[in-house]
Design a protein around this motif. Structure first.
Motif, PDB file in Angstrom:
ATOM      1  N   LYS A   1      58.403  25.136  40.262  1.00  0.00           N
ATOM      2  CA  LYS A   1      59.158  25.953  39.055  1.00  0.00           C
ATOM      3  C   LYS A   1      58.192  26.847  38.491  1.00  0.00           C
ATOM      4  O   LYS A   1      58.420  28.027  38.122  1.00  0.00           O
ATOM      5  N   LEU A   2      57.212  26.090  37.935  1.00  0.00           N
ATOM      6  CA  LEU A   2      56.139  27.181  37.263  1.00  0.00           C
ATOM      7  C   LEU A   2      55.616  28.131  38.016  1.00  0.00           C
ATOM      8  O   LEU A   2      55.522  29.357  37.526  1.00  0.00           O
ATOM      9  N   ASN A   3      55.081  27.979  39.173  1.00  0.00           N
ATOM     10  CA  ASN A   3      54.566  28.948  40.126  1.00  0.00           C
ATOM     11  C   ASN A   3      55.812  29.972  40.647  1.00  0.00           C
ATOM     12  O   ASN A   3      55.446  31.151  40.794  1.00  0.00           O
ATOM     13  N   SER A   4      56.976  29.698  40.614  1.00  0.00           N
ATOM     14  CA  SER A   4      58.096  30.659  40.779  1.00  0.00           C
ATOM     15  C   SER A   4      58.371  31.318  39.794  1.00  0.00           C
ATOM     16  O   SER A   4      59.307  32.212  39.778  1.00  0.00           O
ATOM     17  N   GLY A   5      57.912  31.139  38.635  1.00  0.00           N
ATOM     18  CA  GLY A   5      58.386  31.809  37.235  1.00  0.00           C
ATOM     19  C   GLY A   5      59.848  31.222  36.843  1.00  0.00           C
ATOM     20  O   GLY A   5      60.162  31.994  35.905  1.00  0.00           O
TER      21      GLY A   5
ATOM     22  N   SER B   1      49.134  33.901  26.841  1.00  0.00           N
ATOM     23  CA  SER B   1      48.165  35.071  27.723  1.00  0.00           C
ATOM     24  C   SER B   1      46.863  34.205  28.064  1.00  0.00           C
ATOM     25  O   SER B   1      46.399  34.521  28.917  1.00  0.00           O
ATOM     26  N   CYS B   2      46.386  33.363  27.215  1.00  0.00           N
ATOM     27  CA  CYS B   2      45.250  32.636  27.475  1.00  0.00           C
ATOM     28  C   CYS B   2      45.255  31.782  28.667  1.00  0.00           C
ATOM     29  O   CYS B   2      44.557  31.852  29.546  1.00  0.00           O
ATOM     30  N   ILE B   3      46.605  30.886  28.632  1.00  0.00           N
ATOM     31  CA  ILE B   3      46.809  30.101  30.139  1.00  0.00           C
ATOM     32  C   ILE B   3      47.202  30.992  31.224  1.00  0.00           C
ATOM     33  O   ILE B   3      46.562  30.768  32.121  1.00  0.00           O
ATOM     34  N   SER B   4      47.757  32.147  31.039  1.00  0.00           N
ATOM     35  CA  SER B   4      48.246  33.123  32.073  1.00  0.00           C
ATOM     36  C   SER B   4      46.854  33.548  32.539  1.00  0.00           C
ATOM     37  O   SER B   4      46.550  33.622  33.870  1.00  0.00           O
ATOM     38  N   ALA B   5      45.830  33.792  31.856  1.00  0.00           N
ATOM     39  CA  ALA B   5      44.271  34.281  32.260  1.00  0.00           C
ATOM     40  C   ALA B   5      43.949  33.391  33.333  1.00  0.00           C
ATOM     41  O   ALA B   5      43.275  33.622  34.345  1.00  0.00           O
ATOM     42  N   SER B   6      43.759  32.206  32.635  1.00  0.00           N
ATOM     43  CA  SER B   6      43.090  31.080  33.364  1.00  0.00           C
ATOM     44  C   SER B   6      43.924  30.842  34.726  1.00  0.00           C
ATOM     45  O   SER B   6      43.222  30.298  35.881  1.00  0.00           O
ATOM     46  N   ASP B   7      45.266  30.925  34.546  1.00  0.00           N
ATOM     47  CA  ASP B   7      46.178  30.326  35.813  1.00  0.00           C
ATOM     48  C   ASP B   7      45.983  31.512  36.869  1.00  0.00           C
ATOM     49  O   ASP B   7      46.158  31.045  38.156  1.00  0.00           O
ATOM     50  N   SER B   8      45.846  32.453  36.762  1.00  0.00           N
ATOM     51  CA  SER B   8      45.410  33.689  37.610  1.00  0.00           C
ATOM     52  C   SER B   8      44.255  33.405  38.639  1.00  0.00           C
ATOM     53  O   SER B   8      44.291  33.869  39.840  1.00  0.00           O
ATOM     54  N   ASP B   9      43.284  32.769  37.960  1.00  0.00           N
ATOM     55  CA  ASP B   9      41.983  32.349  38.556  1.00  0.00           C
ATOM     56  C   ASP B   9      42.574  31.173  39.784  1.00  0.00           C
ATOM     57  O   ASP B   9      41.535  30.957  40.664  1.00  0.00           O
ATOM     58  N   SER B  10      43.522  30.197  39.568  1.00  0.00           N
ATOM     59  CA  SER B  10      43.410  29.313  40.048  1.00  0.00           C
ATOM     60  C   SER B  10      44.819  29.452  41.137  1.00  0.00           C
ATOM     61  O   SER B  10      45.236  28.061  41.770  1.00  0.00           O
ATOM     62  N   ASP B  11      45.501  30.327  41.174  1.00  0.00           N
ATOM     63  CA  ASP B  11      46.727  30.399  42.117  1.00  0.00           C
ATOM     64  C   ASP B  11      46.571  29.929  43.444  1.00  0.00           C
ATOM     65  O   ASP B  11      47.424  29.289  44.103  1.00  0.00           O
ATOM     66  N   SER B  12      45.247  30.448  43.780  1.00  0.00           N
ATOM     67  CA  SER B  12      45.212  30.217  45.278  1.00  0.00           C
ATOM     68  C   SER B  12      45.032  28.636  45.615  1.00  0.00           C
ATOM     69  O   SER B  12      45.427  28.282  46.594  1.00  0.00           O
ATOM     70  N   ASP B  13      44.545  27.936  44.694  1.00  0.00           N
ATOM     71  CA  ASP B  13      44.249  26.657  44.710  1.00  0.00           C
ATOM     72  C   ASP B  13      45.419  25.786  44.524  1.00  0.00           C
ATOM     73  O   ASP B  13      45.720  24.607  44.983  1.00  0.00           O
TER      74      ASP B  13
END
Length: 210
Positions: A31-35, A197-209
């Protein structure tokens, strides 16, 4: 997730300790990854905690920054006085990317808030540390001996950060997370623009994992 856990967590026995079904965690991650919009009140807090821990564990380079790994683990042994350890911690925080530092502040505010109600939820700073430390400061490919040794150091570090949360991070995170249910908060957890925005910035680094 942090805002919701901060609101509901203090009144949940065994929060951060109680295991959950992997399928439920996968469904929430999808759900989270699909927006998709998530109705947090319909989700189990234990599932939310499991997804949060998975997210933290998969942040590329570690939330604490792998290049500073040994220095973080040395904090609990930094001199004999508490103020020396707090000073060492603040110096390390200053070397982290802004998004990492803010996310750490929010995370430890949640853990501190839960610890404050440990007489009810049974989650002391040490108990919380045991169950969140493995998701933080992950050592790449450790041998079994190293894993056990480093785990105890991570637990000691996380316990110290929880116990001294406001001395280290200040109390600004409270405004980012919204109110806790034990303090008369509303039924809806509020996520501010800065936290998001803080969490989104960190999330962008971990999407591949993820």
């Amino acid at each position: 997730m942090l805002a919701f856990i901060n609101e509901k967590g203090p009144l949940r026995k065994g929060v951060f300790r109680t295991p959950t079904h992997m399928k439920s965690g996968r469904e929430l991650k999808e759900k989270l990854n699909s927006g998709k919009k998530v109705n947090w009140n319909s989700e189990s807090i234990f599932v939310i905690v499991a997804v949060l821990k998975d997210f933290l564990q998969n942040i590329e380079g570690s939330l604490f920054s792998s290049s500073l790994y040994d220095r973080w683990l040395a904090v609990p042994c930094q001199g004999k006085r508490e103020d020396e350890k707090i000073t060492a911690t603040r110096r390390l925080l200053d070397q982290l990317p802004r998004a990492n530092a803010v996310l750490l502040q929010c995370l430890f505010e949640v853990l501190y808030n839960i610890k404050q109600h440990s007489s009810y939820n049974e989650m002391t700073a040490f108990a919380l540390s045991q169950h969140i430390a493995p998701s933080l400061l992950c050592l790449p490919n450790p041998c079994s001996t190293e894993a056990g040794m480093y785990l105890m150091k991570r637990i000691s570090l996380v316990e110290f950060l929880i116990e001294n949360c406001h001395k280290i991070f200040g109390e600004d995170a409270t405004s980012l997370l919204g109110k806790s249910s034990v303090n008369g908060g509303t039924s809806e957890a509020t996520v501010t623009t800065e936290q998001s925005s803080c969490i989104s910035a960190s999330d962008s680094d971990s999407d591949s994992d993820s």
